[in-house]
Scaffold this active site. Structure first.
Site, PDB file in Angstrom:
ATOM      1  N   CYS A  91       0.855  -1.178   0.000  1.00 48.49           N
ATOM      2  CA  CYS A  91       0.000   0.000   0.000  1.00 48.49           C
ATOM      3  C   CYS A  91       0.895   1.234   0.000  1.00 48.49           C
ATOM      4  CB  CYS A  91      -0.872  -0.017   1.252  1.00 48.49           C
ATOM      5  SG  CYS A  91      -1.878   1.465   1.452  1.00 48.49           S
ATOM      6  N   CYS A 205      -0.885   3.413  -6.566  1.00 51.08           N
ATOM      7  CA  CYS A 205      -1.790   2.842  -5.572  1.00 51.08           C
ATOM      8  C   CYS A 205      -1.949   1.407  -6.037  1.00 51.08           C
ATOM      9  CB  CYS A 205      -3.138   3.558  -5.588  1.00 51.08           C
ATOM     10  SG  CYS A 205      -4.419   2.683  -4.664  1.00 51.08           S
TER      11      CYS A 205
HETATM   12  N1  DGL Z   1      -3.939   0.347  -2.026  1.00 56.32           N
HETATM   13  C1  DGL Z   1      -3.604   1.543  -1.374  1.00 56.32           C
HETATM   14  C2  DGL Z   1      -2.367   2.194  -1.971  1.00 56.32           C
HETATM   15  O1  DGL Z   1      -1.535   1.542  -2.568  1.00 56.32           O
HETATM   16  C3  DGL Z   1      -4.614   2.607  -1.086  1.00 56.32           C
HETATM   17  C4  DGL Z   1      -6.076   2.505  -1.130  1.00 56.32           C
HETATM   18  C5  DGL Z   1      -6.766   3.281  -0.011  1.00 56.32           C
HETATM   19  O2  DGL Z   1      -7.000   4.490  -0.129  1.00 56.32           O
HETATM   20  O3  DGL Z   1      -7.015   2.641   0.996  1.00 56.32           O
HETATM   21  O4  DGL Z   1      -2.173   3.377  -1.830  1.00 56.32           O
END
Ligand code: DGL
Length: 292
Positions: A91, A205
């Site tokens: 993330c 993301c």
């Molecule tokens: N998957 C997450 C990232 O790589 C973010 C998604 C969210 O806002 O929770 O930033």
């Protein structure tokens, strides 16, 4: 509360000793699956826990202080329960702020996921790069520092989308959004000026590569999309080594853990199963503080 959603397949880490490492892949939701798939390819013998803090989703709306506290607390619980050898924070929104805190608090290695600005700067021909991320990630000092360090000579367009991570979740849950809604979020990435136009989009993301086939169809002109997942898998291998010979992969050794689980339905279970996550567990961990 702990609920096993697969009848007859009760998961219990205490009675599953394994000669191979446990790899914990963590995200706010389903985006980390794009990283999980690459790490699974690189270490098919390993035992995997995929943890989605869906009770806290979306992380992109949370303040840095709330995020540090939330991820620290959830991580402590996950590490206590699953005893991983390594954690992949799949993330960007979390990695760009919580990694130093996690490394200080826990003794195991953490591999993070941060915007692929360096590879984007190396790839561009026109010098126009877009970084498509969450509002949290584009606001980070960490991201700005990456731009200054690695892409000072480029025109870097930071695009923070409020809705795309949710759209990716909906896609996997079998409720895809319309092309129009997707295009509204995507279009700010496409810059055209007299000097040139965007030719590289860094998907910053982990949710966004889940939508890549649709992005490619909708894009007003072809660009190179950078998904850092293969590079993250290579980093994991550098740290824990290659596959242990003689150990066969076992479907029962991969488990998906959710902190809420409200979105788990038949299409999502099928999407998890296809990716090798045959067990789905809810470790309920409500988000008490929702305001940033
Ligand atoms: N998957 C997450 C990232 O790589 C973010 C998604 C969210 O806002 O929770 O930033």
């Amino acid at each position: 509360m702990r609920v096993d959603l697969l009848a007859g397949a009760l998961y219990n880490p205490a009675v599953m000793p394994s000669p191979v490492p446990t790899i914990l892949v963590f995200d706010s939701g389903l985006g980390g699956l794009t990283v999980f798939s690459e790490v699974l390819k690189a270490r098919p013998d390993a035992r995997f826990v995929y943890a989605a803090d869906d009770a806290g989703f979306p992380y992109g709306r949370l303040s840095e202080a709330v995020l540090v506290e939330r991820v620290g607390a959830v991580m402590e619980r996950l590490i206590g329960l699953h005893d991983p050898k390594i954690v992949v924070v799949a993330c960007n929104t979390a990695s760009t702020v919580v990694l130093p805190h996690l490394r200080k608090r826990f003794s195991i290695p953490f591999v993070g996921t941060v915007p692929a600005i360096k590879p984007a700067a190396r790839t561009t021909q026109t010098g126009y790069i877009s970084v498509l991320a969450t509002p949290g990630t584009v606001a980070r000092d960490y991201t700005r520092d990456l731009v200054e360090t690695y892409a000072a000579g480029c025109k870097v367009n930071l695009v923070g989308s409020r809705r795309l991570a949710g759209f990716a979740e909906a896609e996997l849950a079998g409720n895809p959004v319309s092309d129009e809604e997707l295009l509204d979020e995507l279009m700010p990435c496409f810059v055209e000026e007299e000097g040139g136009r965007t030719d590289v989009v860094a998907l910053s993301c982990t949710h966004y590569p889940l939508l890549l086939p649709r992005f490619q169809t909708l894009a007003p002109w072809p660009v190179t999309w950078i998904d850092p997942a293969p590079a993250i898998a290579r980093r994991v291998i550098q740290l824990i080594g290659e596959t242990v010979p003689g150990h066969e992969a076992d479907d029962d050794e991969a488990v998906a853990v959710f902190t809420d689980g409200a979105g788990i339905g038949v299409p999502l279970r099928a999407a998890l199963h296809v990716r090798g996550l045959s067990q789905v567990v809810v470790e309920s961990w409500p988000m008490l503080q929702t305001a940033p």
